[in-house]
Scaffold this active site. Structure first.
Site, mmCIF file in Angstrom:
data_model
loop_
_atom_site.group_PDB
_atom_site.id
_atom_site.type_symbol
_atom_site.label_atom_id
_atom_site.label_comp_id
_atom_site.label_asym_id
_atom_site.label_seq_id
_atom_site.Cartn_x
_atom_site.Cartn_y
_atom_site.Cartn_z
ATOM 1 N N ASN A 7 6.223 12.901 5.749
ATOM 2 C CA ASN A 7 7.016 12.313 4.665
ATOM 3 C C ASN A 7 7.065 13.348 3.534
ATOM 4 O O ASN A 7 6.120 13.508 2.779
ATOM 5 C CB ASN A 7 6.317 11.025 4.202
ATOM 6 C CG ASN A 7 7.044 10.371 3.035
ATOM 7 O OD1 ASN A 7 8.022 10.900 2.526
ATOM 8 N ND2 ASN A 7 6.552 9.221 2.618
ATOM 9 N N ARG A 90 10.114 10.716 7.860
ATOM 10 C CA ARG A 90 10.734 9.716 7.000
ATOM 11 C C ARG A 90 11.909 10.391 6.297
ATOM 12 O O ARG A 90 11.745 11.416 5.640
ATOM 13 C CB ARG A 90 9.735 9.228 5.956
ATOM 14 C CG ARG A 90 10.390 8.306 4.970
ATOM 15 C CD ARG A 90 9.507 8.041 3.798
ATOM 16 N NE ARG A 90 10.182 7.157 2.876
ATOM 17 C CZ ARG A 90 10.013 7.209 1.563
ATOM 18 N NH1 ARG A 90 9.202 8.086 1.039
ATOM 19 N NH2 ARG A 90 10.650 6.372 0.790
ATOM 20 N N HIS A 179 13.279 1.265 1.188
ATOM 21 C CA HIS A 179 12.081 0.602 1.738
ATOM 22 C C HIS A 179 12.396 -0.133 3.042
ATOM 23 O O HIS A 179 11.682 -1.063 3.423
ATOM 24 C CB HIS A 179 11.485 -0.435 0.751
ATOM 25 C CG HIS A 179 10.887 0.157 -0.478
ATOM 26 N ND1 HIS A 179 11.056 -0.415 -1.719
ATOM 27 C CD2 HIS A 179 10.115 1.252 -0.674
ATOM 28 C CE1 HIS A 179 10.414 0.307 -2.626
ATOM 29 N NE2 HIS A 179 9.845 1.326 -2.018
ATOM 30 N N HIS A 205 8.452 -6.165 -1.485
ATOM 31 C CA HIS A 205 7.696 -4.910 -1.380
ATOM 32 C C HIS A 205 7.416 -4.447 -2.805
ATOM 33 O O HIS A 205 8.296 -3.910 -3.477
ATOM 34 C CB HIS A 205 8.514 -3.864 -0.607
ATOM 35 C CG HIS A 205 7.834 -2.522 -0.519
ATOM 36 N ND1 HIS A 205 7.290 -2.038 0.651
ATOM 37 C CD2 HIS A 205 7.590 -1.579 -1.454
ATOM 38 C CE1 HIS A 205 6.736 -0.857 0.419
ATOM 39 N NE2 HIS A 205 6.926 -0.552 -0.856
ATOM 40 N N LEU A 206 6.192 -4.696 -3.261
ATOM 41 C CA LEU A 206 5.858 -4.406 -4.656
ATOM 42 C C LEU A 206 4.844 -3.268 -4.719
ATOM 43 O O LEU A 206 3.636 -3.476 -4.581
ATOM 44 C CB LEU A 206 5.291 -5.665 -5.339
ATOM 45 C CG LEU A 206 6.121 -6.959 -5.177
ATOM 46 C CD1 LEU A 206 5.438 -8.129 -5.873
ATOM 47 C CD2 LEU A 206 7.542 -6.761 -5.716
ATOM 48 N N ARG A 238 10.475 2.785 -13.401
ATOM 49 C CA ARG A 238 11.932 2.609 -13.357
ATOM 50 C C ARG A 238 12.325 1.302 -14.033
ATOM 51 O O ARG A 238 11.628 0.288 -13.888
ATOM 52 C CB ARG A 238 12.436 2.586 -11.912
ATOM 53 C CG ARG A 238 12.287 3.900 -11.175
ATOM 54 C CD ARG A 238 13.020 3.834 -9.841
ATOM 55 N NE ARG A 238 12.658 4.938 -8.978
ATOM 56 C CZ ARG A 238 12.071 4.803 -7.787
ATOM 57 N NH1 ARG A 238 11.812 3.601 -7.294
ATOM 58 N NH2 ARG A 238 11.778 5.864 -7.076
ATOM 59 N N GLY A 328 1.210 -1.966 -2.458
ATOM 60 C CA GLY A 328 0.050 -1.911 -3.360
ATOM 61 C C GLY A 328 -0.140 -3.141 -4.228
ATOM 62 O O GLY A 328 -1.198 -3.771 -4.209
ATOM 63 N N GLU A 331 0.032 -6.618 -2.117
ATOM 64 C CA GLU A 331 -1.149 -6.889 -1.305
ATOM 65 C C GLU A 331 -2.407 -7.107 -2.132
ATOM 66 O O GLU A 331 -3.363 -7.708 -1.651
ATOM 67 C CB GLU A 331 -1.394 -5.717 -0.327
ATOM 68 C CG GLU A 331 -0.336 -5.614 0.760
ATOM 69 C CD GLU A 331 -0.442 -4.328 1.562
ATOM 70 O OE1 GLU A 331 -1.568 -3.869 1.819
ATOM 71 O OE2 GLU A 331 0.611 -3.778 1.924
ATOM 72 N N GLU A 382 4.119 1.765 6.877
ATOM 73 C CA GLU A 382 5.356 2.488 7.156
ATOM 74 C C GLU A 382 5.140 3.611 8.173
ATOM 75 O O GLU A 382 6.007 3.874 8.999
ATOM 76 C CB GLU A 382 5.929 3.048 5.844
ATOM 77 C CG GLU A 382 6.483 1.929 4.976
ATOM 78 C CD GLU A 382 6.794 2.358 3.547
ATOM 79 O OE1 GLU A 382 5.850 2.394 2.732
ATOM 80 O OE2 GLU A 382 7.955 2.649 3.251
#
Ligand code: ADP
Length: 395
Positions: A7, A90, A179, A205-206, A238, A328, A331, A382
């Site tokens: 990646n 990736r 993602h 997806h945080l 962002r 991250g 979870e 991933e």
């Protein structure tokens, strides 16, 4: 089969070696500060991390150092490079050209290059990584797994922007979403564990970058990131969704040009910008405990935006069966999940407060048995998803 997963970012490179039969990680690490000075982090599974500072003028030297570390007689995880039978890369942006992962040959790489305009920071770096691996590992098949591919099933009404249509026709200017590898992995896992392939799932997806995806019967039907990863949720640094006029306003007031404004929106905004504390939720949680009002506001605003998107995507699918939290923050950050789900009780969702406090499981349900909508925490992976795709295509 042993697979190297790569990646490549603009100045960094993350890698893993996975044995695809056992799906075990044999070694992993990263190269940082490529083109600046250079640092290799290498960790064989079960051993301590090794850190080596060494010059890496380009990604090629970085990959050479990774390969040397993998075969190091003392600490390596393989005895020779011949053991690596495939490389999975990736790739960030496949535009409208890639709805699936792809074996990388010259023709495919040219097509990926044509998507560079859509991701000028990411795609060229990804491609440099592919070229460097090709040079150093001749004859080893390479596969590209795109962040955008999973979202190519979105209907046009979801991906078209409210802009003159000619821009879509001329430049393919539209929502793409990112993602995808994670949203696909997590939604598949939910379908598998719940034993149903017709579920309406909202995947949150945080992570530092954050996005939400509406998955109906296994297909992405909407997602919060856009042409670039800037759209949607408030993220680490962002801004996510804002009134586009903010850009002109800021440019005038702060004397900024377009790159200057983009720098603010990408790197100085989000929870870091709101809180003035950090982009990291562990720091924010500590600051909240100390009563820092702006840290509290940042986490409230972050969670509120997540909840609004979940509501919107329940509407997009005319229902939702499962809300899945991953990455991250998804979870690990109990308070964010609690805040998000506490505003979704109108869906018939009942949080199990104690279950929500647990950590460290790959799959856990955090709603009560009688809850009409289920919420789950799913560990994303991933690299493993890229490994599976790579093996599928190489075989
Ligand atoms: P990315 O891959 O986009 O860099 P990650 O998925 O690693 O992001 O998520 C990073 C975020 O997750 C950070 O805000 C970090 O604070 C949070 N995070 C990671 N681990 C934990 C943890 N154990 N407890 C709380 N938050 C965590």
């Amino acid at each position: 089969m042993k697979v190297l997963i790569v990646n490549c970012g603009s100045s960094s490179l993350k890698y893993q070696v996975i044995d695809s039969d056992s799906e075990e990680v044999l070694a992993k690490g990263l190269c940082e500060r490529i083109g600046i000075d250079g640092r290799l982090v290498y960790q064989k599974t079960g051993e301590d991390k090794e850190i080596t500072d060494a010059p890496m003028p380009t990604h090629k030297e970085a990959i050479r150092m990774v390969l040397d570390a993998l075969v190091n007689p003392k600490t390596g995880c393989i005895s020779g490079l011949g053991e690596i039978e495939a490389v999975g890369h990736r790739l960030v942006h496949g535009g409208e050209k890639f709805a699936e992962s792809c074996l990388l040959n010259e023709e495919v790489l040219k097509t990926v290059e044509e998507c560079n305009d859509l991701a000028p920071l990411h795609n060229p770096a990804n491609l440099i990584g592919v070229r460097a691996c090709q040079e150093l590992m001749k004859d080893v098949p390479m596969v590209g797994v795109f962040d955008t591919a999973f979202h190519q099933t979105m209907p046009k009404k979801a991906y078209i922007y409210g802009l003159p249509y000619e821009y879509y026709e001329k430049y393919a200017l539209r929502k793409y979403g990112f993602h995808g590898t994670s949203h696909s992995f997590v939604s598949k896992k939910v379908a598998e564990v719940e034993g149903r392939d017709d579920l309406k799932i909202v995947v949150c997806h945080l992570g530092n970058g954050a996005s939400i995806c509406a998955v109906n019967a296994g297909k992405s039907v909407d997602t919060s990131m856009g042409l670039t990863p800037l759209e949607g949720l408030i993220m680490g640094t962002r801004s996510g969704d804002i009134d586009p006029s903010v850009m002109e306003f800021l440019a005038k007031k702060e004397g900024l040009d377009i790159p200057g404004v983009m720098n603010v929106l990408n790197k100085k905004s989000g929870v870091e910008g709101i809180s003035g504390v950090s982009s990291d939720f562990r720091d924010l949680e500590n600051a909240m405990e100390e009563g820092n009002e702006r840290a509290i506001l940042a986490v409230e605003a972050f969670s509120y935006r997540v909840a609004k998107y979940v509501g919107a995507y329940a509407a997009a699918m005319n229902g939702v069966d499962v809300i899945a939290f991953t990455a991250g923050i998804g979870e690990n950050t109990v308070s964010v999940r609690e805040k998000v789900l506490s505003t979704l009780t109108f869906l018939g969702l009942t949080l199990d407060v104690e279950a929500n406090k647990k950590r460290g499981e790959d799959y856990m349900t955090i709603t009560t048995p009688d809850s009409k909508v289920k919420a789950v925490v799913v560990a994303t992976n991933e690299e493993l998803a890229i490994c599976r795709e790579t093996v599928r295509l190489v075989k």
